[in-house]
Design a protein around this motif. Structure first.
Motif, PDB file in Angstrom:
ATOM      1  N   SER A  14     100.875  32.076 -49.814  1.00  0.00           N
ATOM      2  CA  SER A  14     100.437  32.049 -48.116  1.00  0.00           C
ATOM      3  C   SER A  14     100.721  32.875 -47.455  1.00  0.00           C
ATOM      4  O   SER A  14     101.891  33.741 -48.048  1.00  0.00           O
ATOM      5  N   GLN A  46     100.666  33.289 -43.867  1.00  0.00           N
ATOM      6  CA  GLN A  46     101.064  33.230 -42.794  1.00  0.00           C
ATOM      7  C   GLN A  46     101.749  33.544 -42.068  1.00  0.00           C
ATOM      8  O   GLN A  46     102.901  33.469 -42.523  1.00  0.00           O
ATOM      9  N   SER A  64     105.289  30.250 -38.979  1.00  0.00           N
ATOM     10  CA  SER A  64     105.307  29.242 -39.553  1.00  0.00           C
ATOM     11  C   SER A  64     104.480  28.088 -38.219  1.00  0.00           C
ATOM     12  O   SER A  64     104.366  28.696 -37.165  1.00  0.00           O
ATOM     13  N   THR A  65     104.259  27.214 -38.651  1.00  0.00           N
ATOM     14  CA  THR A  65     103.800  25.692 -37.850  1.00  0.00           C
ATOM     15  C   THR A  65     104.356  25.415 -36.782  1.00  0.00           C
ATOM     16  O   THR A  65     103.687  25.498 -35.672  1.00  0.00           O
ATOM     17  N   GLU A  66     106.124  25.931 -36.818  1.00  0.00           N
ATOM     18  CA  GLU A  66     106.941  24.945 -35.978  1.00  0.00           C
ATOM     19  C   GLU A  66     106.497  25.553 -34.544  1.00  0.00           C
ATOM     20  O   GLU A  66     106.752  26.132 -33.400  1.00  0.00           O
ATOM     21  N   GLN A  67     106.258  27.697 -34.822  1.00  0.00           N
ATOM     22  CA  GLN A  67     106.021  28.813 -34.176  1.00  0.00           C
ATOM     23  C   GLN A  67     104.751  28.441 -33.103  1.00  0.00           C
ATOM     24  O   GLN A  67     105.223  28.757 -32.055  1.00  0.00           O
ATOM     25  N   TRP A 111      97.538  25.793 -42.161  1.00  0.00           N
ATOM     26  CA  TRP A 111      97.366  26.655 -42.411  1.00  0.00           C
ATOM     27  C   TRP A 111      96.316  26.864 -43.516  1.00  0.00           C
ATOM     28  O   TRP A 111      96.320  25.830 -44.204  1.00  0.00           O
ATOM     29  N   CYS A 154      94.877  30.127 -39.081  1.00  0.00           N
ATOM     30  CA  CYS A 154      95.700  29.591 -38.062  1.00  0.00           C
ATOM     31  C   CYS A 154      94.210  28.306 -37.685  1.00  0.00           C
ATOM     32  O   CYS A 154      93.792  28.271 -37.189  1.00  0.00           O
TER      33      CYS A 154
END
Length: 176
Positions: free
Chosen positions: A2, A4, A7-10, A39, A44
């Motif tokens: 990946s 990305q 992070s997804t949380e960010q 992602w 995104c």
């Protein structure tokens, strides 16, 4: 592997700073419009659900989501509009409901109505009792002594109420 950039949380945290264009004190995350963040390699993917199918603010929301992520270095953003299941006020966060109240808009007073009892009415023709009267609390003084003035408020998702104690009119964010 990946690639990305965050992070997804960010990403969720950044989207939590994107205000709804019609009610600027509540974020699109607290309103429940943002349904998912994923992602796909460096892309995104943000899934959004409109509050209703004809919501005129959705293009502004989509642009704001992209702008916010671009501003944080996420350059490849794909938005997915998800219409099913339909958005419901049950998806609003408690923080969002408190923000509405602080802004002078009464938050939804109940969860979406349970229609499971309608089957007996439709098959037997017998109604099992009237629905309880909805008590909408005034966001200005906290009184439950309020009345509906109009089913239509400043936007289609709100109704207009009046407090019979402090005499102030206010919007109520309708359950749906």
């Amino acid at each position: 592997m990946s690639t990305q950039p965050a992070s997804t949380e960010q990403v969720w945290a950044w989207l939590g700073e994107v205000s709804d264009p019609e009610i600027p004190v509540i974020s699109v995350v607290d309103l429940g419009i943002v349904r998912a963040v994923d992602w796909d390699d460096a892309t995104c993917v943000v899934t959004i659900t409109p509050t209703y199918s004809g919501c005129p603010a959705m293009q502004v929301i989509a642009d704001s989501v992209k702008d916010a992520l671009h501003g944080h270095g996420v350059l490849d953003v794909r938005l997915v509009n998800q219409l099913s299941p339909a958005w419901t006020t049950d998806w609003m966060s408690e923080a969002g409901k408190l923000a509405l109240k602080g802004y002078g808009i009464a938050p939804p007073a109940q969860q979406v109505i349970d229609i499971s009892g309608l089957r007996s009415v439709l098959h037997t023709g017998v109604k099992r009792g009237a629905a309880p009267k909805l008590i909408v609390i005034c966001p200005n003084c906290g009184s439950g002594h309020t009345e509906l003035t109009s089913q239509f408020g400043s936007t289609p998702c709100k109704a207009l109420y009046k407090c019979l104690d402090c005499r102030e009119p206010f919007d109520y964010f309708k359950c749906h």
